[in-house]
Design a protein around this motif. Structure first.
Motif, PDB file in Angstrom:
ATOM      1  N   ASN A  46       0.824  -1.210   0.000  1.00  0.00           N
ATOM      2  CA  ASN A  46       0.000   0.000   0.000  1.00  0.00           C
ATOM      3  C   ASN A  46       0.858   1.260   0.000  1.00  0.00           C
ATOM      4  OD1 ASN A  46      -2.097  -1.758   0.160  1.00  0.00           O
ATOM      5  ND2 ASN A  46      -2.562  -1.385   2.296  1.00  0.00           N
ATOM      6  N   ASP A  47       2.062   1.172   0.558  1.00  0.00           N
ATOM      7  CA  ASP A  47       2.945   2.335   0.624  1.00  0.00           C
ATOM      8  C   ASP A  47       3.653   2.605  -0.695  1.00  0.00           C
ATOM      9  OD1 ASP A  47       2.310   2.888   3.189  1.00  0.00           O
ATOM     10  OD2 ASP A  47       4.026   1.825   4.055  1.00  0.00           O
ATOM     11  N   LYS A  48       3.760   1.590  -1.527  1.00  0.00           N
ATOM     12  CA  LYS A  48       4.481   1.767  -2.785  1.00  0.00           C
ATOM     13  C   LYS A  48       3.693   2.674  -3.723  1.00  0.00           C
ATOM     14  CE  LYS A  48       6.988  -2.549  -2.704  1.00  0.00           C
ATOM     15  NZ  LYS A  48       7.245  -3.795  -3.367  1.00  0.00           N
ATOM     16  N   GLU A  53       2.267   1.305 -15.183  1.00  0.00           N
ATOM     17  CA  GLU A  53       1.830   0.074 -15.820  1.00  0.00           C
ATOM     18  C   GLU A  53       0.790  -0.642 -14.964  1.00  0.00           C
ATOM     19  OE1 GLU A  53       5.267  -2.993 -14.460  1.00  0.00           O
ATOM     20  OE2 GLU A  53       5.793  -1.451 -15.915  1.00  0.00           O
ATOM     21  N   TRP A  54      -0.051  -1.401 -15.598  1.00  0.00           N
ATOM     22  CA  TRP A  54      -1.097  -2.141 -14.912  1.00  0.00           C
ATOM     23  C   TRP A  54      -0.518  -3.439 -14.392  1.00  0.00           C
ATOM     24  CZ3 TRP A  54      -3.331  -6.947 -15.761  1.00  0.00           C
ATOM     25  CH2 TRP A  54      -4.486  -7.195 -15.033  1.00  0.00           C
ATOM     26  N   THR A  55      -0.815  -3.767 -13.138  1.00  0.00           N
ATOM     27  CA  THR A  55      -0.380  -5.046 -12.571  1.00  0.00           C
ATOM     28  C   THR A  55      -1.598  -5.755 -12.005  1.00  0.00           C
ATOM     29  OG1 THR A  55       0.097  -4.003 -10.468  1.00  0.00           O
ATOM     30  CG2 THR A  55       1.935  -4.265 -11.977  1.00  0.00           C
ATOM     31  N   SER A  56      -1.601  -7.043 -12.149  1.00  0.00           N
ATOM     32  CA  SER A  56      -2.729  -7.834 -11.658  1.00  0.00           C
ATOM     33  C   SER A  56      -2.543  -8.120 -10.172  1.00  0.00           C
ATOM     34  CB  SER A  56      -2.822  -9.150 -12.430  1.00  0.00           C
ATOM     35  OG  SER A  56      -1.704  -9.947 -12.153  1.00  0.00           O
ATOM     36  N   SER A  57      -3.601  -8.594  -9.548  1.00  0.00           N
ATOM     37  CA  SER A  57      -3.508  -8.967  -8.136  1.00  0.00           C
ATOM     38  C   SER A  57      -2.577 -10.164  -7.984  1.00  0.00           C
ATOM     39  CB  SER A  57      -4.888  -9.292  -7.587  1.00  0.00           C
ATOM     40  OG  SER A  57      -5.466 -10.335  -8.343  1.00  0.00           O
ATOM     41  N   GLN A  58      -2.519 -11.014  -8.999  1.00  0.00           N
ATOM     42  CA  GLN A  58      -1.619 -12.169  -8.967  1.00  0.00           C
ATOM     43  C   GLN A  58      -0.172 -11.691  -8.926  1.00  0.00           C
ATOM     44  OE1 GLN A  58      -2.479 -15.423  -8.876  1.00  0.00           O
ATOM     45  NE2 GLN A  58      -0.349 -16.022  -8.724  1.00  0.00           N
ATOM     46  N   HIS A  59       0.139 -10.655  -9.705  1.00  0.00           N
ATOM     47  CA  HIS A  59       1.489 -10.101  -9.730  1.00  0.00           C
ATOM     48  C   HIS A  59       1.851  -9.519  -8.362  1.00  0.00           C
ATOM     49  CE1 HIS A  59       5.083  -8.257 -11.334  1.00  0.00           C
ATOM     50  NE2 HIS A  59       4.689  -7.086 -10.853  1.00  0.00           N
ATOM     51  N   ALA A  60       0.923  -8.799  -7.760  1.00  0.00           N
ATOM     52  CA  ALA A  60       1.162  -8.219  -6.437  1.00  0.00           C
ATOM     53  C   ALA A  60       1.397  -9.311  -5.401  1.00  0.00           C
ATOM     54  CB  ALA A  60      -0.018  -7.348  -6.026  1.00  0.00           C
ATOM     55  N   ARG A  62       2.549 -12.328  -5.969  1.00  0.00           N
ATOM     56  CA  ARG A  62       3.856 -12.937  -6.241  1.00  0.00           C
ATOM     57  C   ARG A  62       4.979 -12.101  -5.648  1.00  0.00           C
ATOM     58  NH1 ARG A  62       2.455 -14.476 -12.049  1.00  0.00           N
ATOM     59  NH2 ARG A  62       1.818 -16.620 -11.829  1.00  0.00           N
ATOM     60  N   GLN A  63       4.885 -10.776  -5.818  1.00  0.00           N
ATOM     61  CA  GLN A  63       5.914  -9.900  -5.277  1.00  0.00           C
ATOM     62  C   GLN A  63       5.972 -10.004  -3.755  1.00  0.00           C
ATOM     63  OE1 GLN A  63       4.761  -6.086  -6.868  1.00  0.00           O
ATOM     64  NE2 GLN A  63       6.477  -6.107  -8.295  1.00  0.00           N
ATOM     65  N   THR A  64       4.823 -10.010  -3.119  1.00  0.00           N
ATOM     66  CA  THR A  64       4.771 -10.097  -1.663  1.00  0.00           C
ATOM     67  C   THR A  64       5.365 -11.404  -1.174  1.00  0.00           C
ATOM     68  OG1 THR A  64       2.754  -8.777  -1.689  1.00  0.00           O
ATOM     69  CG2 THR A  64       3.233  -9.990   0.328  1.00  0.00           C
ATOM     70  N   THR A  66       7.404 -13.480  -2.769  1.00  0.00           N
ATOM     71  CA  THR A  66       8.818 -13.582  -3.105  1.00  0.00           C
ATOM     72  C   THR A  66       9.673 -12.806  -2.124  1.00  0.00           C
ATOM     73  OG1 THR A  66       8.282 -13.828  -5.433  1.00  0.00           O
ATOM     74  CG2 THR A  66      10.520 -13.168  -4.914  1.00  0.00           C
ATOM     75  N   SER A  67       9.245 -11.594  -1.791  1.00  0.00           N
ATOM     76  CA  SER A  67      10.050 -10.792  -0.871  1.00  0.00           C
ATOM     77  C   SER A  67      10.067 -11.407   0.519  1.00  0.00           C
ATOM     78  CB  SER A  67       9.541  -9.358  -0.818  1.00  0.00           C
ATOM     79  OG  SER A  67       8.259  -9.327  -0.253  1.00  0.00           O
ATOM     80  N   SER A  68       8.944 -11.967   0.972  1.00  0.00           N
ATOM     81  CA  SER A  68       8.926 -12.549   2.312  1.00  0.00           C
ATOM     82  C   SER A  68       9.761 -13.816   2.371  1.00  0.00           C
ATOM     83  CB  SER A  68       7.495 -12.838   2.753  1.00  0.00           C
ATOM     84  OG  SER A  68       6.926 -13.853   1.959  1.00  0.00           O
ATOM     85  N   VAL A  69       9.732 -14.625   1.315  1.00  0.00           N
ATOM     86  CA  VAL A  69      10.517 -15.855   1.302  1.00  0.00           C
ATOM     87  C   VAL A  69      12.002 -15.537   1.185  1.00  0.00           C
ATOM     88  CG1 VAL A  69      11.031 -17.919  -0.054  1.00  0.00           C
ATOM     89  CG2 VAL A  69       8.682 -17.322   0.442  1.00  0.00           C
ATOM     90  N   SER A  70      12.355 -14.575   0.330  1.00  0.00           N
ATOM     91  CA  SER A  70      13.765 -14.283   0.121  1.00  0.00           C
ATOM     92  C   SER A  70      14.399 -13.650   1.355  1.00  0.00           C
ATOM     93  CB  SER A  70      13.959 -13.379  -1.091  1.00  0.00           C
ATOM     94  OG  SER A  70      13.327 -12.148  -0.876  1.00  0.00           O
ATOM     95  N   LYS A  71      13.622 -12.962   2.194  1.00  0.00           N
ATOM     96  CA  LYS A  71      14.181 -12.377   3.415  1.00  0.00           C
ATOM     97  C   LYS A  71      14.518 -13.457   4.432  1.00  0.00           C
ATOM     98  CE  LYS A  71      11.817  -7.982   2.980  1.00  0.00           C
ATOM     99  NZ  LYS A  71      10.674  -7.175   3.423  1.00  0.00           N
TER     100      LYS A  71
END
Length: 147
Positions: A46-48, A53-60, A62-64, A66-71
């Motif tokens: 929400n802060d970003k 460009e348009w992003t789907s909820s699936q893309h959002a 995936r980003q969430t 990926t970042s939580s797993v990689s940390k």
């Protein structure tokens, strides 16, 4: 109609309220204020800032994820495996080929499986190379089969 799970939910809501009261009392006793709480369902996304460009909820999602797993993932050391003899031969030929191309030559001395150290031809157009002795044998066999 009440089921067991609804009783658990009510019990946990009560525990949550009691814990909230205890935290507020503890903070007031130390003359501190309760920090601002994030609303339920709040995400760091929400802060970003919104991109063009348009992003789907699936893309959002995936980003969430990926970042939580990689940390949480531990950083592993890179393991360097020793090269096999075939890999060493191919690496040697690759390095010699590039030296020949840099020197603007069309031949170099490389290692062939069949002939050992011998002369190789390198083509500048596609940067491929082959053993000249092996190529001569192939041409000879083709001539014999054609005859």
């Amino acid at each position: 109609m009440h089921i067991n799970s609804s009783h658990d939910i009510l019990r946990k809501k009560g525990e949550s309220r009691r814990l909230d009261i205890q935290v507020r009392w503890f903070l007031r006793k130390q003359k501190k204020q309760c920090p601002n709480q994030l609303p339920a369902g709040y995400s760091g996304l929400n802060d970003k800032s919104k991109q063009n460009e348009w992003t789907s909820s699936q893309h959002a999602m995936r980003q969430t994820m990926t970042s939580s797993v990689s940390k949480k993932r531990p950083v592993l050391k890179t393991i360097e495996k020793p090269l096999t003899t075939e890999q060493q031969r191919q690496k040697y030929n690759f390095d010699e080929k590039h030296k020949a191309l840099d020197a603007d030559l069309d031949t170099f001395t490389g290692k062939c499986l069949k002939h050992g150290e011998t002369l190789f031809k390198v083509y500048k157009s596609n940067k491929k190379h082959h053993c000249i002795a092996c190529k001569a044998e192939i041409i000879q066999r083709r001539k014999e089969l054609a005859a």
